[in-house]
Design a protein around this motif. Structure first.
Motif, PDB file in Angstrom:
ATOM      1  N   ARG A   1       0.844  -1.213   0.000  1.00 14.69           N
ATOM      2  CA  ARG A   1       0.000   0.000   0.000  1.00 14.69           C
ATOM      3  C   ARG A   1       0.874   1.255   0.000  1.00 14.69           C
ATOM      4  O   ARG A   1       0.639   2.185  -0.759  1.00 14.69           O
ATOM      5  N   GLN A   2       1.904   1.258   0.838  1.00 13.56           N
ATOM      6  CA  GLN A   2       2.813   2.411   0.895  1.00 13.56           C
ATOM      7  C   GLN A   2       3.492   2.619  -0.462  1.00 13.56           C
ATOM      8  O   GLN A   2       3.659   3.743  -0.932  1.00 13.56           O
TER       9      GLN A   2
ATOM     10  N   ARG B   1       2.383   1.729  -3.386  1.00 18.01           N
ATOM     11  CA  ARG B   1       1.400   2.238  -4.366  1.00 18.01           C
ATOM     12  C   ARG B   1       1.224   3.747  -4.222  1.00 18.01           C
ATOM     13  O   ARG B   1       1.052   4.466  -5.201  1.00 18.01           O
ATOM     14  N   LYS B   2       1.285   4.214  -2.988  1.00 13.20           N
ATOM     15  CA  LYS B   2       1.171   5.665  -2.756  1.00 13.20           C
ATOM     16  C   LYS B   2       2.302   6.391  -3.464  1.00 13.20           C
ATOM     17  O   LYS B   2       2.099   7.397  -4.131  1.00 13.20           O
TER      18      LYS B   2
ATOM     19  N   THR C   1       1.795   6.475  -7.118  1.00 20.02           N
ATOM     20  CA  THR C   1       0.789   7.462  -7.526  1.00 20.02           C
ATOM     21  C   THR C   1       1.430   8.837  -7.662  1.00 20.02           C
ATOM     22  O   THR C   1       1.183   9.569  -8.619  1.00 20.02           O
ATOM     23  N   ILE C   2       2.288   9.149  -6.696  1.00 17.87           N
ATOM     24  CA  ILE C   2       2.970  10.452  -6.760  1.00 17.87           C
ATOM     25  C   ILE C   2       3.911  10.491  -7.961  1.00 17.87           C
ATOM     26  O   ILE C   2       3.933  11.448  -8.730  1.00 17.87           O
TER      27      ILE C   2
END
Ligand code: TPP
Ligand code: SF4
Ligand code: MG
Lengths: 409, 304
Positions: A395-396, A398-399, A402-403
């Protein structure tokens, strides 16, 4: 003997100081710098008698280390990661000179992506070079291993350089209580270096590192190196016993923990094995018969000792803090080859990759590996090698992605 | 500085310290320079070699040297020299060897190594004021691997990697200028075909402490394509045409030790070598020849 809080780096520097090394060629790289800064400071202060030279690269540093050893001096040097690989040509070359010296590697993940925290791909890239490899798990072991390494390197039956490995950050920057032996006692354990015929002197002309033409001559020298490296396995115990007699700490080729009645175990190298120990304690509290085997020597590879240690074990979780791209864990591969050719009733092996670039291996993950290994034994189905990663980590990640992929502006 | 003992060719020994019968090509200009230099430096030396033709001087179990030898790798002979010098100094300081057991440390490297791969190691050795000799035998190409273009290859020369109609498009790098920018104790260009000049320079350097740097142009029959018996003649022409200026650097000043009194046209040098044959046939490449000549003229106009 004094007892002090020392980082792994300071412990390494103390090892070199107590070995009364003549020469320290150096080049800085995180997380090794504290070692060379400490030694440079001691030499400046006259607390260490010898010479410190900063080279312009690790390629040159390893060359100078080898040539100074070939001139008959006791040499210590240190590097890490990119530095070790930058000097790789010379690791192989100087090992062939059969000039003993000690190199401390402070493990750090390899580029790319560039990073600072540890794994063992750097040190394991050097595994076929002819250097012996000792892997440490504590700061005390770092200091002690430098002294042991000189004895092994300079042993008549070995005469090869040694890499002592400690994990960056987890040991290099971590303070632990360390016993610093008295110099008189060290001198008894590690007498002055006798270079024998490995030296350059006027009046005694000598050629070293010369070319050979022809595969048979070449093979002879390469086989000799291999056999000399293997000789370490025969002399290790008596040198370690001598060490224990002087300093009261006994090191085996392997560290075994809670293995007496074990049915399962973890196999792993380096400081992360201390996390495994903790997991073993907790699992034992919950009724598991589980232990840990940590090879200290990786080169020569202690195949016999491992086969003996794993006799009667049902399942082994091999945790590699390295990744051979397109193959998997290096320790797993080597252990499997050792067990395959042994006559013993081999345990089932489950392969895990973890701890790359300093990624933690949590208690829960150790528990899960233990359960999976037991399940594999019960069902006879071995899972594919696992790359440890949690959902939260994904999850981290993927963040960040995204950035990274966000439209510009 | 004391008078030279090398007043005439008679002062040079004809009995060489370096044994013959090695794997080196007949007529090798590099070996010629090594031989003369070795006679003067003597056998209390350790030669630290990088990958190249001279690596084949010492092939197990033979060596032509009466002193010591260490082969390192292509990029790091100066670092090998550093380790040996440092080690000998430590041993001397700690009284573990006697001064008479000390050695002169001599790097022996080709141009491919010196002008390129080992330049950083060489620069750093000079930064550290390493007390050593450095002999670059410059055969103007990667000789040992079949004479490909190196950073020392002269303009228009044909090599194994520039075999086309124009030869090597680049220009020979000025290593002497790069070296002297480091202010070493001593630097010189030399050539085996001028043994007196060579001997005097080595003799002078021997009285100095610090980096003593030599570049020997090394006519190479195999890579330059000429008959081995022409080595000396081609070497002499390199000096007489002014394409290889003999000079030395000492105390911040560069002096030309053998400036040609009347320079002869560079063509005389070029046309003796197969690597420049395309400049003369099937037709004369006047433009190239004029450009090469102009560069030499320009050099000497500035130098004198
Ligand atoms: C790291 C490395 N790359 C390439 C080589 C292959 N190699 C061996 S000798 C040589 C040429 C060296 O050229 P130079 O220094 O001019 O010496 P010469 O061969 O002309 O005597 C090369 C490229 C090598 N030995 N090591
Ligand atoms: S190739 Fe040229 S430099 Fe190399 S040994 Fe032969 S003549 Fe000498
Ligand atoms: Mg060359």
């Amino acid at each position: 003997m004094t007892r002090r809080l020392l980082t792994g780096n300071a412990a390494a520097a103390w090892g070199a100081r107590l070995a009364e090394v003549d020469y320290v060629p150096a080049f800085p790289i995180t997380p090794q710098t504290e070692i060379i800064e400490t030694i440079a400071h001691w030499m400046d202060q006259g607390e260490m008698a010898g010479r410190f030279t900063t080279l312009e690269s690790e390629h040159s540093m390893i060359t100078a280390a080898g040539s100074a050893a070939a001139t008959g001096t006791r040499v210590f040097t240190a590097t890490s990661s990119q530095g070790l690989l930058y000097g790789m040509e010379m690791l192989y070359t100087v090992a062939g000179w059969r000039a003993p010296f000690v190199l401390m590697n402070v493990s750090r993940g390899l580029s790319s992506p560039i990073t600072l925290e540890p794994d063992h791909n750097d040190i394991l890239a050097a595994r076929d070079s002819g250097f012996l490899q000792i892997h440490c798990a504590t700061c005390q072991e770092v200091l002690d291993s430098v002294l042991l390494a000189f004895r092994l390197a300079e042993d008549d039956s070995v005469r090869l350089p040694v890499i002592v490995n400690q994990d960056g950050f987890y040991l290099s920057y971590t303070r632990e209580p360390v016993e610093i032996p008295d110099i008189e006692e060290v001198r008894k354990f590690l007498p002055a270096f006798d270079p024998e015929n490995t030296q350059f002197r006027a009046g005694e002309p000598r050629s070293q590192g010369v070319a050979v033409l022809g595969g048979a001559f070449y093979s002879y020298f390469r086989y000799e190196m291999h056999l000399a490296c293997l000789n370490t396995l025969s002399v290790f115990d008596s040198i370690a016993q001598d060490f224990a007699d002087h300093f009261g700490r006994k090191y085996g080729i392997l560290e075994t923990y809670q293995m007496d009645d074990a049915e399962f175990c973890f196999v792993m190298a380096g400081s992360f094995a201390t996390k495994a120990k903790n997991a073993v304690d907790l699992l034992r509290d919950a009724g598991w018969k589980i232990g840990l085997v940590r090879p200290r020597l990786i080169r020569p590879f202690p195949a016999d000792a491992l086969c003996r240690a794993l006799t009667g074990i049902h399942g082994v979780a091999v945790i590699d803090q390295n990744l051979s791209m397109g193959k998997g864990g290096i320790l797993y591969t080597e252990l499997a080859s050792a067990l395959y050719s042994s006559n013993s009733n081999s345990p089932l092996l489950v392969s895990y990759i973890g701890g790359l670039g300093g990624r933690d291996i949590t208690r829960e993950e150790f528990f899960k590996m233990a359960r999976e290994t037991r399940h594999a034994v019960e069902t006879g189905k071995v899972p594919l090698p696992r790359l440890l990663y949690t959902e939260d980590e994904l999850r981290q990640m993927r963040k960040l992605q995204t950035i990274a992929h966000a439209p510009w502006g | 500085m004391k008078e030279t003992t090398f007043k005439s060719l008679k002062n040079l020994s004809t009995d060489h310290l370096l044994a013959s019968g090695t794997a080196i090509c007949a007529g090798c200009g590099g070996l010629e320079a090594v031989k003369i230099m070795y006679d003067i430096l003597g056998k209390n030396t350790v030669f630290v070699n990088s990958a190249g033709c001279m690596t084949l001087l010492s092939v197990y179990p033979f060596t032509p040297f009466q002193g010591s030898w260490l082969y390192t790798a292509m990029a790091c002979a100066p670092a090998g020299a550093q380790g040996i010098r440092d080690a000998l100094d430590v041993l001397l300081n700690k009284g573990r060897i006697q001064p008479e057991e000390d050695l002169k440390v001599v790097v022996l490297s080709g141009d491919g190594s010196s002008y390129g791969m080992a330049l950083s190691a060489t620069s750093a050795a000079m930064d550290r004021n390493l007390d050593f000799f450095y002999l670059c035998y410059d055969n103007e190409g990667y000789g040992n691997t079949g004479h490909q273009s190196s950073p020392a290859t002269p303009h228009a020369a044909r090599t194994a990697t520039n075999s086309g109609p124009f030869g090597y498009p680049g220009y020979k790098k000025d290593l002497f200028a790069i070296w002297t920018a480091h202010k070493p104790a001593y630097a010189a260009t030399i050539i085996g075909s001028e043994p007196l000049d060579l001997a005097r320079k080595v003799e002078k350097a021997m009285s100095l402490k610090g980096p003593k740097m030599f570049i020997a142009l090394a006519p190479c029959p195999t890579g330059w394509h000429f008959d081995p018996r022409e080595t000396v003649e081609i070497g002499k022409l390199a000096v007489k045409t002014g394409i290889w200026p003999l000079k030395e650097y000492l105390d911040g000043k560069v002096i030309h030790t053998k400036p040609p009194r009347r320079r002869i046209p560079v063509e005389e040098y070029l046309k003796k070598q197969g690597r420049f044959a395309h400049l003369f046939s099937p037709q004369r490449d006047t433009k190239q020849l004029e450009e090469i000549q102009a560069r030499i003229d320009e050099y000497w106009a500035e130098a004198i």
